[in-house]
Design a protein around this motif. Sequence first.
Motif, PDB file in Angstrom:
ATOM      1  N   UNK A 733      -7.969   3.040   4.906  1.00 25.24           N
ATOM      2  CA  UNK A 733      -7.455   1.987   4.028  1.00 25.24           C
ATOM      3  C   UNK A 733      -6.150   2.404   3.359  1.00 25.24           C
ATOM      4  N   UNK A 734      -6.035   3.699   2.995  1.00 31.04           N
ATOM      5  CA  UNK A 734      -4.858   4.164   2.250  1.00 31.04           C
ATOM      6  C   UNK A 734      -3.603   4.213   3.105  1.00 31.04           C
ATOM      7  N   UNK A 735      -3.768   4.274   4.426  1.00 32.24           N
ATOM      8  CA  UNK A 735      -2.586   4.366   5.296  1.00 32.24           C
ATOM      9  C   UNK A 735      -2.357   3.103   6.110  1.00 32.24           C
ATOM     10  N   UNK A 736      -3.114   2.070   5.828  1.00 26.99           N
ATOM     11  CA  UNK A 736      -3.013   0.834   6.610  1.00 26.99           C
ATOM     12  C   UNK A 736      -1.604   0.251   6.549  1.00 26.99           C
ATOM     13  N   UNK A 737      -0.962   0.367   5.401  1.00 22.56           N
ATOM     14  CA  UNK A 737       0.369  -0.238   5.233  1.00 22.56           C
ATOM     15  C   UNK A 737       1.454   0.514   6.002  1.00 22.56           C
TER      16      UNK A 737
END
Length: 869
Positions: A733-737
Amino acid sequence: MKKCRLIFTVLLFLQTAVAYAQQAWQMQPTPIKTRWAANVSPDNTLPDYPRPQLQRPQWQNLNGLWDYAITPKDAPKPSSFQGKILVPFPLESALSGVKKPLMPNQQLWYSRSFQLNEDNKGKHTLLHFGAVDWQATVFINGKKAGDHTGGYQAFTLDITSFLKPGNNNITVAVFDPTDQGINPHGKQVLQPQGILYTASSGIWQTVWLESVPEVYITDLKMTPGDSSLTIQVNASKSNCTATITLLDKGNVVATATTPSGNETTIAIPAAHQWSPEDPFLYDINIKLKNNDQLLDEVNSYTGIRTVAIKKDENGQERIFLNGKYTYNLGVLDQGFWPDGLYTAPTDEALRFDIEAIKSMGFNTIRKHIKLEPARWYYHCDKLGMLVWQDMVTCGDDTPAAKKEFEKENQENIALLHNYPSIICWVLFNEGWARYDQQRLTEWMKSTDPSRIINGHTGENYDRRASQNPNEKWIASDLTDVHEYPGPGIAPALPGKARVLGEWGGVQVRVRNHQWNPSDGWGYVSVLPAQFASKYAFMIKHLKIYEEEGLSGSIYTEPFDVETEENGLITYDRAIIKIPVQKIREINSRLLPATATLAADFKIADMDTSNPDNRYTAMLQDFKSGKRDTNFLKELAPMALRQNDATNAKEVANAYISQLTAPYTRNQWNFIFTYTGNTNDRGFGIINKYRDAANRALGGRQADIKLMNIIYSDKIAPYITGTNENPDWSGMAASIKSFGEPGEEIYLRAKTIYHMNNKEWKHFASTADKYVQQFSATISAADLNKFAWTVFTGYTDTTTLLAAATWSKLSMKQGEIPAYMDTHANLLYKAGKKSAAIAMEERALKMAAPEEKKNYEDTLTKMKNNQQTW
């Protein structure tokens, strides 16, 4: 009195004409220029005889002011012209007086009138072009006289039938797509950046007329031997004989008479051999006759020398010149000028480059991806400089580009064959547009067996790899690696000498002598005061490699080139970065200096005071609000050198915030240097313009940079230390962007984590997802490692066959026996016995002798239905 008045009037007219011509041309602004630029004028532009190896007295120089126009590519000849251009300086150069780029959809037109000299009348008239980049169509008095394709080769047209009494007109149409076409173009690009430089379009070598008799000598082919010269004299018609006379200071040494077009070998008693230490040249006179009638006469010269790969007294393969081991201590010379680009301002300047290199203690020049005018090679012959001559890189990988590349290579070798200074042809550089290496290298060797052939300079070589290293230099006389800053050494292979084709690349900035101070770069950077000791340290290590078997090394580079600031001398040839006597002394570890300093070798030493002494004052200016772009670009690396990481980042972010897309290669280098975490300003830029950064820097450097940062910031803290149950969902989730780089590094990290911890429940499914999405970017070694892990850790057929597809992908990158063995074992364990045996037999056949026993054992087990795990 009337006679005197007439003379005065004529002189006044001539002075007025010259003044008008000079007013019609003006050198355009350029960041820096050489001292020779001041000697360039329209009435005296490169006046020296352009072809020293085939000289006749009757010639007429057409250099000077021509009319020019730029039109759409398919437009007819313009009815009017846009201004004057100084030939032969490229359109884009300051010395041309134009300094405009030629676009791939445009055509460049030249035009001028001329009258034949009195001694030309009644003879055949040849029109010579030293070089025109790239396609030239020539019209005489409105009629097409001929054309030529190739940006580096001389060509000649017989224009006799097109001439008329009085004024005649030459018009030349030029098409040059630079880096947008199939043409070999070297390091020229429309938008220069980093190791690629400003283009040179159009006429860039001397244009001249020559008067010849009806039957004349067209060209010579001369090949020296140990104490002989093999020569072929070609003529415009057959049934002629050529009398060849070799002379030493006017004294006849040897003579021979032979039919034109036939090769003959002339023995030379007590031959005086040519070498860098003693660049002795024989003069040659050639008379073409029909019976006793003299038809034509030319003068030439040659040097007697041999070059070969032989073993020294220790059994090392070495480069031998004239039967003697000769270390090739060289530099990578690119032949660019700040004022003339591809064209030196004067012949004195052209000669200076060679004198400077020799004065610094070198004996070799690798002429890098460019051909030079004939006079450059003549100066190498006269001064005693060994030359490795590069071919100009193939334009792209299309059949048309390959055909053009091979055609031009053939012309290049024929054009330059006679120069004794050239001892080595270089076919491919660093894998650029490489293809059919064995065929083309063998073609070169058969075309010119008198020289060394370097089939591939700069092949990356991994000594730990199990592949056959000979494939990298197949058919070549040399093994050749590049290592920056280096030095390094190529592997030892039978019959091949070991060389270091490029090394060095140490940037030293010289203030007020830079092309673009904000974009200057090098492979590594040192302060001026550190350079001499840095260079001496590297040469000390180079000497160790020479003792181990290295036969040659090519330092990058003798002169800065545009933003590339890793030269030993500045781009304007004004400042030497190590005092000449000091660098001669350093280089003498490898090679005694072969000449005293030239009397006209004028160059200033570099100021070695430390510019970082200004750091405190400059930092205070920054804190007070100073934000000039060049100021920030200089201050950021200064802060790093002072170990002031906090201020370095702050200054760098201020500089990066002023940049706008599209970014140059050097701007990308800066952004990369000062981007270390996901919160840095540069991270968002790299992520947004990732494809552009990859194109500018080559390979996947942007992807790798992003993945390393993401891993360091968002993954590593959660999978190291004592945490045995990482929160993979939270990490995802933390690297999805971050998009694709985030997804790739996440899957890679997760795959390797499960593999290292032998978490068989998760490894195969994660690895399969990683391979399915990113197989094109996973190395063959990693694919093989993942596949072998499945072989050792799993028994179910579905997983084994899935892993077999990974190992199959690894073999697409190269059929290495170890990878084939993995594939065979997976198939065998999955029950595919016959396919497994066939694959293992292939692995055995390709294996090195010391590996065969392992594969034989595995193959025996497979055939006997025994376990291989």
